[in-house]
Scaffold this motif. Structure first.
Motif, PDB file in Angstrom:
ATOM      1  N   MET A 149     -13.289 -31.810   5.170  1.00  0.00           N
ATOM      2  CA  MET A 149     -12.579 -30.706   4.834  1.00  0.00           C
ATOM      3  C   MET A 149     -13.269 -30.243   3.597  1.00  0.00           C
ATOM      4  SD  MET A 149     -10.391 -30.466   7.183  1.00  0.00           S
ATOM      5  CE  MET A 149      -9.727 -31.499   8.499  1.00  0.00           C
TER       6      MET A 149
ATOM      7  N   GLU B 190      -8.891 -27.358  12.500  1.00  0.00           N
ATOM      8  CA  GLU B 190      -9.200 -26.867  11.161  1.00  0.00           C
ATOM      9  C   GLU B 190     -10.321 -25.883  10.813  1.00  0.00           C
ATOM     10  OE1 GLU B 190      -8.208 -25.699   7.418  1.00  0.00           O
ATOM     11  OE2 GLU B 190      -6.767 -26.772   8.506  1.00  0.00           O
ATOM     12  N   LYS B 191      -9.980 -24.723  10.031  1.00  0.00           N
ATOM     13  CA  LYS B 191     -10.979 -23.844   9.708  1.00  0.00           C
ATOM     14  C   LYS B 191     -12.026 -24.443   8.615  1.00  0.00           C
ATOM     15  CE  LYS B 191      -8.746 -20.965   6.571  1.00  0.00           C
ATOM     16  NZ  LYS B 191      -8.211 -19.637   6.037  1.00  0.00           N
ATOM     17  N   ASN B 192     -11.573 -25.424   7.878  1.00  0.00           N
ATOM     18  CA  ASN B 192     -12.208 -25.702   6.721  1.00  0.00           C
ATOM     19  C   ASN B 192     -12.901 -27.068   7.018  1.00  0.00           C
ATOM     20  OD1 ASN B 192     -11.740 -23.907   4.349  1.00  0.00           O
ATOM     21  ND2 ASN B 192      -9.522 -24.722   4.924  1.00  0.00           N
ATOM     22  N   ALA B 193     -12.757 -27.572   8.260  1.00  0.00           N
ATOM     23  CA  ALA B 193     -13.275 -28.883   8.671  1.00  0.00           C
ATOM     24  C   ALA B 193     -14.850 -28.741   9.119  1.00  0.00           C
ATOM     25  CB  ALA B 193     -12.497 -29.385   9.963  1.00  0.00           C
TER      26      ALA B 193
ATOM     27  N   GLY C 288      -5.695 -31.079  15.427  1.00  0.00           N
ATOM     28  CA  GLY C 288      -5.496 -30.356  14.324  1.00  0.00           C
ATOM     29  C   GLY C 288      -6.649 -30.434  13.338  1.00  0.00           C
ATOM     30  N   VAL C 289      -7.096 -31.416  12.944  1.00  0.00           N
ATOM     31  CA  VAL C 289      -8.178 -31.731  12.303  1.00  0.00           C
ATOM     32  C   VAL C 289      -9.538 -31.017  12.738  1.00  0.00           C
ATOM     33  CG1 VAL C 289      -9.661 -33.411  11.334  1.00  0.00           C
ATOM     34  CG2 VAL C 289      -7.299 -33.997  11.331  1.00  0.00           C
TER      35      VAL C 289
ATOM     36  N   TYR D 247     -15.322 -35.281  10.066  1.00  0.00           N
ATOM     37  CA  TYR D 247     -14.721 -34.031   9.787  1.00  0.00           C
ATOM     38  C   TYR D 247     -14.558 -33.928   8.389  1.00  0.00           C
ATOM     39  CZ  TYR D 247     -14.645 -33.743  14.885  1.00  0.00           C
ATOM     40  OH  TYR D 247     -14.961 -33.833  16.015  1.00  0.00           O
TER      41      TYR D 247
END
Length: 114
Positions: free
Chosen positions: A30, A6-9, A2-3, A28
């Motif tokens: 965020m 994640e679109k903000n990663a 999931g990390v 990663y």
């Protein structure tokens, strides 16, 4: 996983230093929360009596982000959450003597700019 998805990663590669060209790690970051996750699975196995420590370079100075677990109950640890930083210019991983967190890195293995 999931990390990573994640679109903000924002992935940041931490290539090996000159003395450790085969070492590698990835973080990663965020962008929306400032949380930091590390994938240490491409770091060499730490020798007996040693452990990895995560660092952020904040305002030109190293700040500890915590100790990195590379194995847990005999299994390789992949992505794990580290301490968050409001801002950082770079991230690094050092190989330190086992024990409590160090105040400054002594043997930087990998490093990458944000």
């Amino acid at each position: 996983m999931g990390v990573i998805a994640e679109k903000n990663a924002k992935p940041v590669s931490l290539p090996g230093m000159t003395d450790e060209p085969d070492a590698d790690a990835r973080i990663y970051w965020m962008k929306n929360t400032g949380e930091v996750y590390i994938d240490p699975s491409n770091l060499p196995k730490a020798p007996a009596g040693k452990q990895y420590q995560f660092w952020a370079i904040v305002d030109g100075k190293p700040v500890s982000g915590g100790m990195i677990k590379t194995e847990l109950e005999g299994k390789t640890v992949n992505v794990q959450k580290m301490r968050s930083f409001g801002s950082a210019q770079a991230f690094a991983v050092s190989l330190e003597d086992a024990g409590p967190e160090k105040q400054i890195p002594t043997n930087v293995m990998v490093m990458g700019k944000l």
